[in-house]
Every structure is written in structure tokens, then in C-alpha cells.
Design an enzyme around this catalytic site. Structure first.
Site, short mmCIF file in Angstrom:
data_model
loop_
_atom_site.label_atom_id
_atom_site.label_comp_id
_atom_site.label_asym_id
_atom_site.label_seq_id
_atom_site.Cartn_x
_atom_site.Cartn_y
_atom_site.Cartn_z
N HIS A 292 -3.25 -9.46 -1.40
CA HIS A 292 -3.62 -8.12 -0.93
C HIS A 292 -4.62 -8.13 0.23
O HIS A 292 -4.31 -7.65 1.31
CB HIS A 292 -4.16 -7.29 -2.10
CG HIS A 292 -4.31 -5.85 -1.74
ND1 HIS A 292 -3.23 -5.05 -1.39
CD2 HIS A 292 -5.39 -5.04 -1.63
CE1 HIS A 292 -3.64 -3.84 -1.10
NE2 HIS A 292 -4.96 -3.80 -1.23
N ASP B 143 0.83 -1.20 0.00
CA ASP B 143 0.00 0.00 0.00
C ASP B 143 0.87 1.25 0.00
O ASP B 143 0.77 2.11 0.87
CB ASP B 143 -0.95 -0.01 1.20
CG ASP B 143 -1.86 -1.24 1.18
OD1 ASP B 143 -1.32 -2.36 1.26
OD2 ASP B 143 -3.07 -1.09 1.07
N TYR C 80 -2.14 4.35 -6.14
CA TYR C 80 -3.37 5.04 -5.72
C TYR C 80 -3.81 6.06 -6.76
O TYR C 80 -4.30 7.14 -6.43
CB TYR C 80 -3.21 5.70 -4.33
CG TYR C 80 -3.22 4.70 -3.22
CD1 TYR C 80 -2.10 3.88 -2.99
CD2 TYR C 80 -4.34 4.51 -2.42
CE1 TYR C 80 -2.10 2.93 -2.00
CE2 TYR C 80 -4.36 3.55 -1.41
CZ TYR C 80 -3.23 2.77 -1.21
OH TYR C 80 -3.24 1.82 -0.23
N HIS D 152 -3.52 -4.13 2.16
CA HIS D 152 -4.89 -3.64 2.26
C HIS D 152 -5.19 -2.88 3.54
O HIS D 152 -5.76 -1.79 3.50
CB HIS D 152 -5.86 -4.82 2.10
CG HIS D 152 -7.21 -4.44 1.56
ND1 HIS D 152 -7.41 -3.38 0.71
CD2 HIS D 152 -8.45 -4.98 1.76
CE1 HIS D 152 -8.71 -3.30 0.40
NE2 HIS D 152 -9.36 -4.25 1.03
N VAL D 153 -4.86 -3.47 4.69
CA VAL D 153 -5.10 -2.80 5.96
C VAL D 153 -3.89 -1.90 6.24
O VAL D 153 -2.75 -2.37 6.24
CB VAL D 153 -5.28 -3.83 7.10
CG1 VAL D 153 -5.36 -3.13 8.44
CG2 VAL D 153 -6.54 -4.66 6.84
N HIS D 154 -4.16 -0.63 6.48
CA HIS D 154 -3.06 0.34 6.62
C HIS D 154 -2.50 0.34 8.03
O HIS D 154 -2.65 1.29 8.80
CB HIS D 154 -3.54 1.73 6.21
CG HIS D 154 -4.02 1.76 4.79
ND1 HIS D 154 -4.89 2.69 4.30
CD2 HIS D 154 -3.72 0.94 3.74
CE1 HIS D 154 -5.11 2.45 3.02
NE2 HIS D 154 -4.42 1.39 2.66
N HIS E 198 -11.53 -3.46 6.87
CA HIS E 198 -11.54 -4.55 5.89
C HIS E 198 -11.79 -5.93 6.50
O HIS E 198 -11.30 -6.93 5.98
CB HIS E 198 -10.23 -4.57 5.09
CG HIS E 198 -9.97 -3.28 4.38
ND1 HIS E 198 -10.85 -2.74 3.48
CD2 HIS E 198 -8.93 -2.39 4.45
CE1 HIS E 198 -10.37 -1.59 3.01
NE2 HIS E 198 -9.21 -1.37 3.59
#
Ligand SMILES: *[C@@H]1O[C@H](CO)[C@@H](O)[C@H](O)[C@H]1NC(C)=O
Ligand SMILES: *[C@@H]1O[C@H](CO)[C@@H](O)[C@H](O)[C@H]1NC(C)=O
Length: 440
Positions: free
Chosen positions: A291, A147, A177, A328-330, A301
Site C-alpha cells: 500500500h 484506493d 473507506y 495510497h497516493v491518489h 505521503h
């Protein structure tokens, strides 16, 4: 006394982060602005140069030129300015609504020697770049960043990545992004060029790569596939959305969270065949990237990777995959070895590393109380380093961006499952029972 109390009260209510800072000595960092990296060379000069591994001893060089007449040629050699070899490749371009990409060149060069620095030039035009090929044998250093985006945090993460040498960067999805705003793909190519032109970057797709537009662009991945083609044919895959590659004792599987994954899908059949081909004598380590997390205790998520986990987890487990990196998870999170929601000494270690520097900010909230499967979790930007020390041992470290410094916050020694007596018996015997753990 009263004055002092009032003063403390005012300070805390005006600056609540002071309280939090006291709790864990660290203030959660807010997102930072997007950097748009401009094109400063001429229209016929190469820009957005990046490299990726192809097979045992080749490298793909990819770049973009604004001018269409530029040739898809790479000259290279072991001495700066002395190009003893030359290769020609192909080019592509794409349109997305009113946007027309530049000419996107891809040239595969080699055979190359391991652990060797090569100097190269794209399209017969300066500037000169250089890269170092990975070693042919362990040890090997991976950087893992997910990410990534193109914000000031991305810049900090990339700076920290470059500050310690490494061999190969692997990325579990979400690159630019751009989210359909195509010039941001070009800007991303420019922000990563100083890093991705020096070391191979091996990526798989995230949801931000999809860019589907109903009816007009129904299949998606237009920019991603044109700009970041990975060596999928070499691993028998028919899609750039999932593939595998081998480097110095490690078999790396790049799964596609946004391609079909059910038991009758192409990806599933490909994964089955790919796992069956692994020779643990040649590659004692097996690492997978995807991801949307299969294991995740962040409130962001939740459940998004669950159907893929149900479809494919058993395949990875039976093949004794050592590690699974997720994006995916920040935030950062490390699990114990897991299979089917239970701690299992022969399951992979799951690590979420979706904290490269995206513009959306951090995923701050985790489920409470913590699952006993989750050993470390923290919402901060950063990157990871996986050092494959030898056939049996690897060292994992998570490097947090603490403003301009990096701090190693989480680290652990890992032992390869192929070297574990209990787990390796089933590696060699190709377990066929549905749970695969009957000898544990
Ligand atoms: C990004 O990092 C590079 C290299 O460290 C630096 O030169 C540049 O000024 C940074 N850009 C921004 C906008 O912070
Ligand atoms: C592998 O590395 C570990 C950690 O440094 C070490 O303890 C072990 O002896 C090494 N094994 C071999 C076979 O060299």
C-alpha cells in the site's frame, strides 16, 4: 480590441480551468460524492457476494446475510440452474461498538477446471451468480485498481474495468473507506458485487482498513479480516495481512504495509521463505503489491513507505521481482526499474495506482523537477491492466477515467527478469552478496 481583451480576461479569471485545459487538453477531475448502495434483497438472501482464489483450483465464495439461520452452503455447476456440486463452509460475524455485522459466510469450492464458467447459488437462495476461473497457463489478464472507495468515480472505474474482459483483479489496499463507519463496509460489498462475484478479487490492506480504536479495538482490521479473508494459510503465512498466490505463470506477493516488516518480524521471515520457494520455470513472473509506496515523487505521503523499503527492498531485488504495485497516493505514477534509489536493469518496475475513486480526491502535486527515475506521472482517476502475454513479455496499460470514457494514457511492454540473461543468472544462482548485482 479593448472589448475583446476584457472579454478574454474575464473568461479566464472566471473559468481558470480553461487555461489548464489548453495546457494538457484535460481538466483535472474533482472528487465525486459517496454512493451508498442499498440492500434491495430480502434479509435471508445473499448480498455482497465476492470470490477469491484458493490454491491451484479452488475458489472461496464470500457473502453476507442479515438473517442468522442462513446456511453457509454453495451449490454450483457448469450449467445455469443445474448445480452438480455442493460445498459447506463456515461463517463469522463481528461487533464494532453499536454495529453488529450480518452473518458473513465463506465457502471454498472446487476442484474447478481452468478457464471455465461456473454458475452458483449461495445459501440455497437466489439470485444465481456466475464466475469464470482463470486459465492454468499464460496468457493471463490482470486488472489492477487501488484506493477504490465507493464514490461516483468508483462506479466509473468499475464500469471501465468490466468493459474489457479480464481474469483476476488485484488491489494494493484501501477498499471501502468505511473508516470505522461499519455500514459503509456493507455498502461497499454491494457496490462491488456485480464485479467481484464474477472474477476473483485478490486484495491486501491499506491504512483505511486498520480501524484501530485505542483500548477497545487495539489490533484493528476487524471488518477487513472478517469480510475479505485471503488464502494466507495456503502460502504459509500466519496473517491475513500478507500472503502470496500463484495463477497461470505468475507468483503474486501481497505485502502488508501495516504489519511488522523488520528483519525479525513474522512478515519478513515469511517473505524470505516465500521468495525461496518460487520456481521461475513454473512462474516466470513475480509481482508484488503493497500500500504505502516505496517509490513516490508525489508530494502526498512522502516517505511513508521508506522504513519498509529499507527493510525489504533487497529481498525483492535479489529475488528478481518484476513489478511492484503501490497504492495510497491518489494518482498514477510509473518508475523505471529501480533498486536502492538508482536505475537498475534487474530491479522491479514500480507503479503507483492509488487512483481508483476514493472520496478524498486526487493527489495533485508532484515534486518538481521530476526525478529521472519517474517516467510517467499524472493525477487522474483510473485503473491498470497487466497482460501477461507469455513467459517473456507482458503489456501494461493505464486507463484513465476521462469522465464516462476511458483513455489509455500510459502503456509499456515489459520483459520478465527471468528471461533476461544478465538478471536471470542471479535468479538461478541465489545471489548471497549484499548488493546482489555484482555480475551486472
Ligand atoms: C453506478 O453504475 C451502475 C452501472 O453502470 C449504474 O446502474 C448506477 O446508476 C450507477 N450509480 C450511480 C449513483 O451513479
Ligand atoms: C512473447 O510475446 C512477444 C510479444 O508478443 C513476442 O514478441 C514473443 O515472440 C513471444 N515469445 C514467445 C516465446 O512466444
Amino acid at each position: 480590441m479593448r472589448k475583446l481583451c476584457l472579454c478574454i480576461f474575464l473568461t479566464i479569471s472566471l473559468f481558470p480551468q480553461l487555461l489548464r485545459a489548453k495546457e494538457d487538453d484535460f481538466v483535472r477531475q474533482p472528487p465525486r460524492r459517496v454512493i451508498f448502495t442499498r440492500h434491495l434483497r430480502s434479509d435471508s438472501d445473499p448480498q455482497q457476494v465476492h470470490i477469491s482464489l484458493v490454491g491451484k483450483d479452488h475458489m472461496k465464495v464470500s457473502w453476507v446475510t442479515d438473517k442468522k439461520h442462513c446456511k453457509s452452503v454453495v451449490e454450483y455447476g457448469k450449467e445455469s440452474g443445474k448445480y452438480t456440486a455442493k460445498a459447506t463452509g463456515d461463517h463469522t460475524s463481528y461487533k464494532y461498538f453499536f454495529y453488529s455485522s450480518g452473518k458473513i459466510h465463506h465457502v471454498t469450492i472446487g476442484p474447478l477446471e481452468p478457464s471455465t464458467t461456473y454458475f452458483y447459488r449461495c445459501g440455497g437462495s437466489d439470485p444465481e451468480f456466475s464466475f469464470r476461473t482463470p486459465p492454468s497457463k499464460l496468457p493471463l489478464d490482470f486488472v489492477v485498481a487501488g484506493d477504490l472507495g465507493q464514490t461516483e468515480w468508483t462506479n466509473t472505474t468499475l464500469d471501465h474495468i468490466q468493459s474489457i474482459d479480464y481474469d483476476v483483479l488485484i488491489l494494493p489496499g484501501d477498499l471501502s473507506y468505511a473508516d470505522t463507519h461499519q455500514p459503509l463496509w456493507d455498502s461497499f460489498g454491494r457496490i462491488v458485487e456485480p464485479y467481484a462475484s464474477r472474477r476473483p478479487w485478490m486484495v491486501t490492506e491499506g491504512n483505511h482498513e486498520i480501524e484501530i480504536f485505542p483500548i477497545i479495538y487495539p489490533t484493528g482490521f476487524k471488518a477487513y479480516n472478517a469480510r475479505w479473508p485471503m488464502p494466507y494459510q495456503e502460502s504459509g503465512s500466519t496473517s491475513n495481512l500478507y500472503y502470496s498466490f500463484e495463477v497461470a505463470g505468475t507468483h503474486v506477493i501481497m505485502l502488508g504495509s501495516y504489519a511488522e516488516f523488520d528483519a525479525d518480524s513474522e512478515q519478513y521471515k515469511w517473505l524470505q521463505a516465500d521468495l525461496a520457494k518460487i520456481d521461475r520455470k513454473k512462474t516466470p513472473w513475480v509481482v508484488a503489491l503493497l500500500h504505502a509506496p516505496w517509490y513516490n515523487t508525489n508530494t502526498a505521503h512522502q516517505g511513508e513507505g521508506e522504513s519498509m523499503r529499507l527493510a525489504m527492498e533487497e529481498l525483492l531485488y535479489r529475488a528478481r521481482v518484476d513489478l511492484v504495485f503501490q497504492g495510497h497516493v491518489h494518482a498514477y505514477e510509473r518508475f523505471t526499474r529501480v533498486y536502492n534509489n538508482e536505475a537498475d536493469p534487474c530491479g522491479p518496475v514500480y507503479i503507483t495506482i492509488g487512483d481508483g475513486g476514493n472520496r478524498e480526491g486526487l493527489a495533485l502535486s508532484f515534486e518538481d523537477p521530476a526525478s529521472p527515475l519517474s517516467l510517467y506521472r499524472e493525477p487522474s482517476f483510473g485503473h491498470g491492466r497487466l497482460k501477461m502475454v507469455n513467459e517473456t513479455h507482458a503489456f501494461w496499460g493505464w486507463h484513465r477515467n476521462d469522465d464516462s470514457n476511458f483513455v489509455v494514457k500510459d502503456q509499456v511492454w515489459l520483459q520478465s527478469l527471468s528471461s533476461s540473461k544478465t538478471c536471470s543468472r542471479s535468479v538461478n544462482q541465489k545471489v548471497t552478496s549484499p548488493t546482489g548485482n555484482d555480475e551486472l
